[in-house]
Design an enzyme around this catalytic site. Structure first.
Site, PDB file in Angstrom:
ATOM      1  N   GLU A  44      39.858  32.545  32.102  1.00 11.39           N
ATOM      2  CA  GLU A  44      40.902  33.461  32.597  1.00 11.39           C
ATOM      3  C   GLU A  44      41.612  32.860  33.804  1.00 11.39           C
ATOM      4  O   GLU A  44      40.958  32.310  34.707  1.00 11.39           O
ATOM      5  CB  GLU A  44      40.246  34.795  32.972  1.00 11.39           C
ATOM      6  CG  GLU A  44      41.119  35.986  32.731  1.00 11.39           C
ATOM      7  CD  GLU A  44      41.353  36.233  31.243  1.00 11.39           C
ATOM      8  OE1 GLU A  44      42.431  35.850  30.749  1.00 11.39           O
ATOM      9  OE2 GLU A  44      40.466  36.819  30.588  1.00 11.39           O
ATOM     10  N   HIS A  45      42.923  33.000  33.804  1.00  8.21           N
ATOM     11  CA  HIS A  45      43.776  32.448  34.866  1.00  8.21           C
ATOM     12  C   HIS A  45      43.613  30.936  34.967  1.00  8.21           C
ATOM     13  O   HIS A  45      43.689  30.361  36.055  1.00  8.21           O
ATOM     14  CB  HIS A  45      43.503  33.140  36.207  1.00  8.21           C
ATOM     15  CG  HIS A  45      44.063  34.536  36.243  1.00  8.21           C
ATOM     16  ND1 HIS A  45      45.384  34.802  36.482  1.00  8.21           N
ATOM     17  CD2 HIS A  45      43.474  35.743  36.011  1.00  8.21           C
ATOM     18  CE1 HIS A  45      45.593  36.123  36.434  1.00  8.21           C
ATOM     19  NE2 HIS A  45      44.451  36.712  36.137  1.00  8.21           N
ATOM     20  N   GLY A 133      50.586  47.490  27.832  1.00  2.00           N
ATOM     21  CA  GLY A 133      50.121  47.308  29.209  1.00  2.00           C
ATOM     22  C   GLY A 133      48.615  47.365  29.358  1.00  2.00           C
ATOM     23  O   GLY A 133      48.095  47.502  30.454  1.00  2.00           O
ATOM     24  N   ASP A 183      48.579  33.625  25.641  1.00  5.38           N
ATOM     25  CA  ASP A 183      48.773  34.804  24.788  1.00  5.38           C
ATOM     26  C   ASP A 183      49.569  34.455  23.531  1.00  5.38           C
ATOM     27  O   ASP A 183      49.185  34.806  22.415  1.00  5.38           O
ATOM     28  CB  ASP A 183      49.498  35.911  25.569  1.00  5.38           C
ATOM     29  CG  ASP A 183      48.741  36.316  26.821  1.00  5.38           C
ATOM     30  OD1 ASP A 183      47.554  35.952  26.936  1.00  5.38           O
ATOM     31  OD2 ASP A 183      49.335  36.975  27.687  1.00  5.38           O
ATOM     32  N   TYR A 233      50.136  38.525  39.952  1.00 10.90           N
ATOM     33  CA  TYR A 233      50.046  37.398  39.021  1.00 10.90           C
ATOM     34  C   TYR A 233      50.786  36.182  39.577  1.00 10.90           C
ATOM     35  O   TYR A 233      50.260  35.076  39.634  1.00 10.90           O
ATOM     36  CB  TYR A 233      50.628  37.816  37.660  1.00 10.90           C
ATOM     37  CG  TYR A 233      50.412  36.781  36.581  1.00 10.90           C
ATOM     38  CD1 TYR A 233      49.219  36.735  35.876  1.00 10.90           C
ATOM     39  CD2 TYR A 233      51.392  35.843  36.283  1.00 10.90           C
ATOM     40  CE1 TYR A 233      49.013  35.787  34.887  1.00 10.90           C
ATOM     41  CE2 TYR A 233      51.199  34.894  35.303  1.00 10.90           C
ATOM     42  CZ  TYR A 233      50.012  34.867  34.602  1.00 10.90           C
ATOM     43  OH  TYR A 233      49.801  33.918  33.631  1.00 10.90           O
TER      44      TYR A 233
END
Ligand code: GLA
Length: 397
Positions: A44-45, A133, A183, A233
């Site tokens: 993640e990230h 969302g 994504d 973000y």
């Protein structure tokens, strides 16, 4: 007209999308496409740092029912936001506009036009089986569905990698979200029964089978989305670029946890923690691939918990509700069917992914629901999921 038999998982929603189209326009749709959402198992990230990610496409997603028009006008309705359709002409240079969800479609059409694909005017209805969302990439699903529809209407087939990049660009330019590539790649390249290891520096993709019937995956939607998400973000991205600059590497992918540790005094405290998260997360993601390949669920679960702790403590993208799910899952532990749990997606709300012993799914679901509700007063949505295929064309002339 060729009605391509919908997979059983699709049929009910496909019918709903077609019925919604008829209700809005008074005529039948000629095209129906689908694009899935995604869950990231770990990594993640890391994507915008050139690192490793391990997502999968999931069964819920976005259906787009459509019919070309004789003119150059696009009208799109959403069954989720029925107020008014988005309407725009496509002979002019496209710009972002209202309603905001339509920007994912506007951006994709602009991208297709820039790629010399002549998309005609069309009417379309968006029907989502994914929460918007909720951190399950409803935006990437809408972009990829729009690109798939655009390909059909313009009579072109884009190289899939180019299609994913076009969708990512649409998000940057029309929704102003400086997202990485995870994504859109997960949605475009998703394959049933497989996780997708992506090296975000080389863009190399490796399918990793989700072995055996011993485990299942649950998604727990916290039902919260904190306002911080947008600015948060971008500021994480900026932190990472600054940390890479101070470490003298092109991107954090090119550093290791040891290099970061050795540079602790050189880096401001916050940037040190950001870089520690990214470099350790890259290592955990590769270790998770080994654990998956050998069916070592305890190991995989421990890596997921460690990933969450790092996102919470070093990257500051968790929140009380996500932590409540992870704490509840940790309390249950392997004896009561939970191997691991972590937040998935950008954070600040959204969903957790839970690795569960297959024979205990029902009990774990109920236990997480009750415990989360007791901790937060919020009723979560919990569902089982599995790695699913990428986009599908369900109806075309
Ligand atoms: C969002 C972005 C992705 C990725 C994740 C965090 O989902 O769209 O590109 O950065 O956050 O891993």
């Amino acid at each position: 007209m060729t009605e391509i038999p919908a997979a059983p998982a699709h049929s009910e929603h496909a019918r709903a999308a077609l019925a919604a189209f008829r209700a809005q326009t008074g005529v039948d749709a000629t095209h129906l496409v689908f694009a899935p959402g995604r869950v990231n198992l770990i990594g993640e990230h890391t994507d915008y740092n050139g690192g490793f990610v391990l997502p999968m496409a999931i069964e819920p997603g976005i259906y787009l029912a459509a019919r070309p028009r004789a003119d150059r006008v696009v009208r799109i309705w959403s069954t989720q936001f029925p107020e008014a359709p988005a309407e725009f002409a496509i002979d002019v240079a496209l710009e972002p506009g209202e309603p905001s969800w339509s920007n994912y479609v506007r951006g994709v059409i602009a991208g297709l036009q820039a790629a010399d694909a002549r998309v005609p005017g069309f009417d379309a209805v968006v029907h989502a089986t994914l929460p918007g969302g909720g951190g399950l990439s409803s935006s990437a699903a809408l972009e990829v569905a729009a690109a798939t529809l655009g390909e059909l209407l313009a009579g072109v087939t884009l190289d899939p990698e180019r299609k994913a990049l076009l969708c990512q660009h649409a998000e940057h330019a029309f929704a102003h979200t400086p997202c990485g590539i995870m994504d859109q790649f997960a949605v475009v390249f998703g394959k049933r029964g497989h996780l997708l290891l992506i090296d975000c520096q080389s863009r190399e993709r490796t399918l990793v089978p989700m072995r055996g019937d011993d485990v299942a995956l649950l998604v727990v939607n916290t039902m919260v989305r904190h306002a911080l998400s947008d600015g948060g973000y971008k500021s994480r991205r900026d932190d990472c670029h600054e940390a890479a600059r101070l470490l003298g590497v092109r991107e954090l992918r090119d550093a290791t946890p040891e290099v970061v540790q050795a540079a602790q005094t050189l880096l401001p405290e916050r940037l040190f923690r950001r870089a520690r998260h990214v470099t350790t997360e890259n290592r955990r993601t590769l270790a998770a691939v080994d654990a998956l390949r050998s069916g070592d669920w305890l190991k995989l679960g421990a890596l997921m918990h460690a990933s969450h702790a790092s996102l919470r403590d070093d990257y500051d993208v968790s929140c009380a509700e996500l932590d409540a799910v992870v704490d509840a899952a940790g309390d249950l532990g392997p004896e009561r069917g939970v191997y691991g749990c972590r937040m998935t997606g950008g954070g600040f709300g959204g969903c957790c992914v839970v690795l569960v012993r297959a024979t205990q799914v029902a009990e774990v679901k109920e236990a997480l629901r009750t415990r989360y509700h007791a901790a937060t007063g919020i009723e979560p949505v919990v569902f089982a999921t599995q790695p699913a295929d990428g986009p599908a064309v369900l109806l075309q002339p």
